[in-house]
Design an enzyme around this catalytic site. Structure first.
Site, PDB file in Angstrom:
ATOM      1  N   TYR A   1      49.604  69.555  35.445  1.00 45.18           N
ATOM      2  CA  TYR A   1      50.764  69.186  36.263  1.00 45.18           C
ATOM      3  C   TYR A   1      51.895  70.201  36.076  1.00 45.18           C
ATOM      4  CZ  TYR A   1      55.083  66.711  37.409  1.00 45.18           C
ATOM      5  OH  TYR A   1      56.324  66.392  37.888  1.00 45.18           O
TER       6      TYR A   1
ATOM      7  N   ILE B   1      51.253  51.369  23.603  1.00 49.14           N
ATOM      8  CA  ILE B   1      52.117  52.427  23.070  1.00 49.14           C
ATOM      9  C   ILE B   1      51.202  53.597  22.732  1.00 49.14           C
ATOM     10  CG2 ILE B   1      53.666  53.063  21.186  1.00 49.14           C
ATOM     11  CD1 ILE B   1      54.468  50.080  21.040  1.00 49.14           C
TER      12      ILE B   1
ATOM     13  N   TYR C   1      59.016  57.842  45.657  1.00 49.21           N
ATOM     14  CA  TYR C   1      60.079  57.287  44.795  1.00 49.21           C
ATOM     15  C   TYR C   1      61.358  58.148  44.814  1.00 49.21           C
ATOM     16  CZ  TYR C   1      62.035  55.901  40.184  1.00 49.21           C
ATOM     17  OH  TYR C   1      62.834  55.504  39.152  1.00 49.21           O
TER      18      TYR C   1
ATOM     19  N   ARG D   1      61.907  60.911  25.156  1.00 45.89           N
ATOM     20  CA  ARG D   1      62.088  61.484  26.488  1.00 45.89           C
ATOM     21  C   ARG D   1      63.544  61.304  26.919  1.00 45.89           C
ATOM     22  NH1 ARG D   1      58.044  63.189  25.213  1.00 45.89           N
ATOM     23  NH2 ARG D   1      55.986  63.113  26.167  1.00 45.89           N
TER      24      ARG D   1
ATOM     25  N   HIS E   1      53.967  54.722  34.470  1.00 41.22           N
ATOM     26  CA  HIS E   1      55.219  55.063  33.794  1.00 41.22           C
ATOM     27  C   HIS E   1      55.702  53.955  32.864  1.00 41.22           C
ATOM     28  CE1 HIS E   1      55.413  58.012  37.177  1.00 41.22           C
ATOM     29  NE2 HIS E   1      55.558  58.772  36.106  1.00 41.22           N
ATOM     30  N   LEU E   2      56.344  54.413  31.806  1.00 44.95           N
ATOM     31  CA  LEU E   2      56.692  53.500  30.714  1.00 44.95           C
ATOM     32  C   LEU E   2      57.582  52.336  31.158  1.00 44.95           C
ATOM     33  CD1 LEU E   2      56.718  52.826  27.689  1.00 44.95           C
ATOM     34  CD2 LEU E   2      58.697  54.350  27.462  1.00 44.95           C
TER      35      LEU E   2
ATOM     36  N   ASN F   1      62.783  62.579  32.764  1.00 45.11           N
ATOM     37  CA  ASN F   1      62.012  61.389  33.156  1.00 45.11           C
ATOM     38  C   ASN F   1      62.753  60.519  34.157  1.00 45.11           C
ATOM     39  OD1 ASN F   1      60.547  62.331  30.748  1.00 45.11           O
ATOM     40  ND2 ASN F   1      59.389  60.459  31.088  1.00 45.11           N
TER      41      ASN F   1
ATOM     42  N   ASP G   1      50.807  64.856  26.257  1.00 44.84           N
ATOM     43  CA  ASP G   1      52.159  64.354  25.967  1.00 44.84           C
ATOM     44  C   ASP G   1      52.800  65.105  24.799  1.00 44.84           C
ATOM     45  OD1 ASP G   1      52.519  62.396  27.865  1.00 44.84           O
ATOM     46  OD2 ASP G   1      51.891  60.736  26.567  1.00 44.84           O
TER      47      ASP G   1
HETATM   48  N1  UDP Z   1      53.991  55.708  27.471  1.00 44.94           N
HETATM   49  C1  UDP Z   1      53.427  54.736  26.681  1.00 44.94           C
HETATM   50  N2  UDP Z   1      52.722  53.741  27.309  1.00 44.94           N
HETATM   51  C2  UDP Z   1      52.541  53.693  28.661  1.00 44.94           C
HETATM   52  C3  UDP Z   1      53.139  54.705  29.451  1.00 44.94           C
HETATM   53  C4  UDP Z   1      53.854  55.697  28.808  1.00 44.94           C
HETATM   54  O1  UDP Z   1      53.527  54.741  25.460  1.00 44.94           O
HETATM   55  O2  UDP Z   1      51.850  52.777  29.151  1.00 44.94           O
HETATM   56  C5  UDP Z   1      54.771  56.797  26.824  1.00 44.94           C
HETATM   57  C6  UDP Z   1      54.191  58.180  27.081  1.00 44.94           C
HETATM   58  O3  UDP Z   1      53.257  58.521  26.076  1.00 44.94           O
HETATM   59  C7  UDP Z   1      55.438  59.048  27.061  1.00 44.94           C
HETATM   60  C8  UDP Z   1      56.568  58.129  27.505  1.00 44.94           C
HETATM   61  O4  UDP Z   1      56.049  56.803  27.391  1.00 44.94           O
HETATM   62  O5  UDP Z   1      55.712  59.455  25.739  1.00 44.94           O
HETATM   63  C9  UDP Z   1      56.973  58.371  28.945  1.00 44.94           C
HETATM   64  O6  UDP Z   1      55.803  58.377  29.742  1.00 44.94           O
HETATM   65  P1  UDP Z   1      55.864  58.266  31.315  1.00 44.94           P
HETATM   66  O7  UDP Z   1      54.448  58.153  31.800  1.00 44.94           O
HETATM   67  O8  UDP Z   1      56.804  57.190  31.725  1.00 44.94           O
HETATM   68  O9  UDP Z   1      56.509  59.627  31.784  1.00 44.94           O
HETATM   69  P2  UDP Z   1      56.064  61.160  31.520  1.00 44.94           P
HETATM   70  O10 UDP Z   1      56.752  61.560  30.229  1.00 44.94           O
HETATM   71  O11 UDP Z   1      54.575  61.211  31.437  1.00 44.94           O
HETATM   72  O12 UDP Z   1      56.601  61.900  32.689  1.00 44.94           O
END
Ligand code: UDP
Length: 337
Positions: A140, A206, A11, A220, A188-189, A169, A284
């Site tokens: 990670y 969520i 990506y 984020r 990813h969200l 992010n 998280d």
């Molecule tokens: N998140 C969520 N539901 C999902 C995926 C992510 O609520 O199906 C939340 C996650 O807990 C975090 C935010 O969205 O607070 C961003 O998560 P993502 O996986 O996109 O990126 P990360 O912060 O892990 O790099």
């Protein structure tokens, strides 16, 4: 300048290969295609290999007269890392040590490394600056921090000139529609929220509504992938012109909660995102927002596409398969800073 882009079929790596080519560099991609896609490599050759394959890496460095490496290859999912720590240290630390060894053998001394805000852990301040303590709370982040430390020591030994770019992010898609986010098992969200809005997925979970934030969901700092890509080009120029080895945060300085992201997807898409509240996801932190001043000052870098609206709009176009060139040109001129 010929630049080896490890993970250039993925990506952020593929967006960066495009940005490099657009600004006169020659990207040579090495990718094992374990998660990336060959179709994303359009701006230079692709060598399908693992970066742990030292003899192949040495041959590429030599054959293509590589002057610098942009190192993206690795594993990047917080939740997965908590379940598979050994794999994260193998993929992110072990493989990087092999790459660094090959670079040392071939006399390649410049590297821009994909690091992460996950190296900070639970930050002491609302805005995270680069000098804050790094205390990762998931494998990670810890694996990326381990690489930063190796780079630091090799720099002190006079063997490397390095930059660690700590992404917040990454999100969004190429405004010209050439590339987007395509993970086989998406976690990813933003793509998940768009998928749910488009009816491609049932419901968005969520992960926790009981965080110490105004609406109870984590905050984020979302940064457009095209802005991340341009930061890498600036970073290579900075190293080339003798800039000091150091780390830079890449974010906007503004945070958005999970609920704000969902509302933006609903506004841009014109339809609702079906959701359900689920337990918190392991690893998280509640809030991660960049103090981005150092990158502005030293890399002369300013995000252009990183409002939440622009991020979601470009991602929405990509995921809904609408890649009308005319519309995209109009939208990208609307979103320039
Ligand atoms: N998140 C969520 N539901 C999902 C995926 C992510 O609520 O199906 C939340 C996650 O807990 C975090 C935010 O969205 O607070 C961003 O998560 P993502 O996986 O996109 O990126 P990360 O912060 O892990 O790099």
């Amino acid at each position: 300048m010929n630049v080896l882009v490890t993970g250039g079929a993925g990506y952020i790596g593929s967006h960066t290969a495009k940005a490099l080519a657009c600004r006169g560099f020659h990207p040579i991609v090495i990718d094992d295609l374990s998660t990336g896609h060959a179709r994303n490599v359009k701006w230079g050759p692709l060598v399908r290999a693992d970066i742990s394959d030292t003899s192949t890496v040495r041959r590429i460095l030599n054959e293509y007269s590589i002057e610098a490496v942009a190192h993206f290859a690795g594993s990047a999912l917080v939740g997965e890392s908590a379940a598979k720590p050994l794999r994260y240290f193998q993929n992110n630390v072990g493989a990087t040590l092999s790459l660094l060894d090959a670079m040392r053998e071939e006399g390649v001394t410049k590297i821009v490394f994909s690091s992460t805000c996950a190296t900070y852990g639970l930050p002491d301040h609302a805005l995270i600056t680069e000098d804050q303590p790094q205390k990762p709370i998931n494998p990670y982040g810890d694996s990326k921090l381990a690489v930063e430390r190796v780079l630091g020591w090799m720099g002190l030994a006079g063997q490397l000139r390095w930059l660690a770019l700590r992404y917040f992010n990454a999100a969004g898609a190429d405004p010209e529609g050439d590339l987007g986010e395509e993970h086989e098992h998406e976690t990813h969200l933003i793509p998940l929220a768009i998928g749910a809005a488009l009816g491609q997925r049932e419901r968005l979970k969520i992960f926790g509504k009981d965080y110490p934030t105004p609406d109870g969901t984590p905050i984020r700092d979302y940064i457009h992938v095209t802005d991340l890509a341009s930061a890498h080009v600036n970073a290579l120029q900075y190293i080339e012109h003798g800039g000091e080895s150091r780390a830079f945060n890449l974010g906007t300085g503004r945070g958005a909660s999970v609920l704000e992201v969902i509302r933006t997807v609903e506004t841009i898409g014109g339809c609702s995102v079906p959701t359900e509240v689920a337990p918190r996801r392991a690893g998280d932190p509640p809030i991660l927002v960049a103090g981005p001043e150092r990158a502005h000052q030293f890399l002369k870098w300013e995000p252009r596409y990183s409002t939440l609206e622009s991020i979601v709009e470009t991602a929405w176009r990509w995921h809904s398969g609408v890649q009308c060139q005319t519309d995209l040109q109009t939208s990208s001129s609307n979103i320039s800073a």
